[in-house]
Design a protein around this motif. Sequence first.
Motif, PDB file in Angstrom:
ATOM      1  N   ALA A  13      33.244 -13.414  -2.948  1.00 39.66           N
ATOM      2  CA  ALA A  13      31.953 -13.125  -2.315  1.00 39.66           C
ATOM      3  C   ALA A  13      32.045 -11.788  -1.600  1.00 39.66           C
ATOM      4  CB  ALA A  13      31.587 -14.227  -1.326  1.00 39.66           C
ATOM      5  N   ARG A  14      30.941 -11.067  -1.567  1.00 47.19           N
ATOM      6  CA  ARG A  14      30.911  -9.803  -0.827  1.00 47.19           C
ATOM      7  C   ARG A  14      31.062 -10.057   0.674  1.00 47.19           C
ATOM      8  NH1 ARG A  14      27.177  -9.273  -4.851  1.00 47.19           N
ATOM      9  NH2 ARG A  14      25.434  -9.858  -3.540  1.00 47.19           N
ATOM     10  N   GLU A 109      23.979 -14.133  -2.828  1.00 41.88           N
ATOM     11  CA  GLU A 109      24.699 -13.209  -3.691  1.00 41.88           C
ATOM     12  C   GLU A 109      24.320 -13.384  -5.160  1.00 41.88           C
ATOM     13  OE1 GLU A 109      28.794 -12.547  -2.849  1.00 41.88           O
ATOM     14  OE2 GLU A 109      28.431 -12.397  -0.693  1.00 41.88           O
TER      15      GLU A 109
END
Length: 120
Positions: A13-14, A109
């Motif tokens: 995940a960012r 996301e």
Amino acid sequence: MPVTGIGGLFFRARDPGALTKWYFDHLGVGATMTGTDWIWQQSAGPTVFAPFKADTDYFASDKQWMLNLRVQGLDALLAKLRSAGIEIITKAEWDTPETGRFARIHDPEGNAIELWEPPS
């Protein structure tokens, strides 16, 4: 059989912290993030483990996976998600008396989340 169930789901995940909070706040999924409680206690029930063909159009072609969450009270959950401004996709052809009811959302996301209410 030595395998007794899925022990975890791990993905990139960012912003892992924000995504963890989103899943917990909107779906009740994952750790509570209090103290050392990093375990999500689940209800027993069916789990589908099914690789799809590489060219499936069932979920986005730029994603390698789609999360399917088993739920109770799909209508109430959808109402809660709508009130939070989360877009919901439903299609009549997804629902059958044999398999249950389905809805699809996406996390911040862009990961697809299928919500599945098995038949009672």
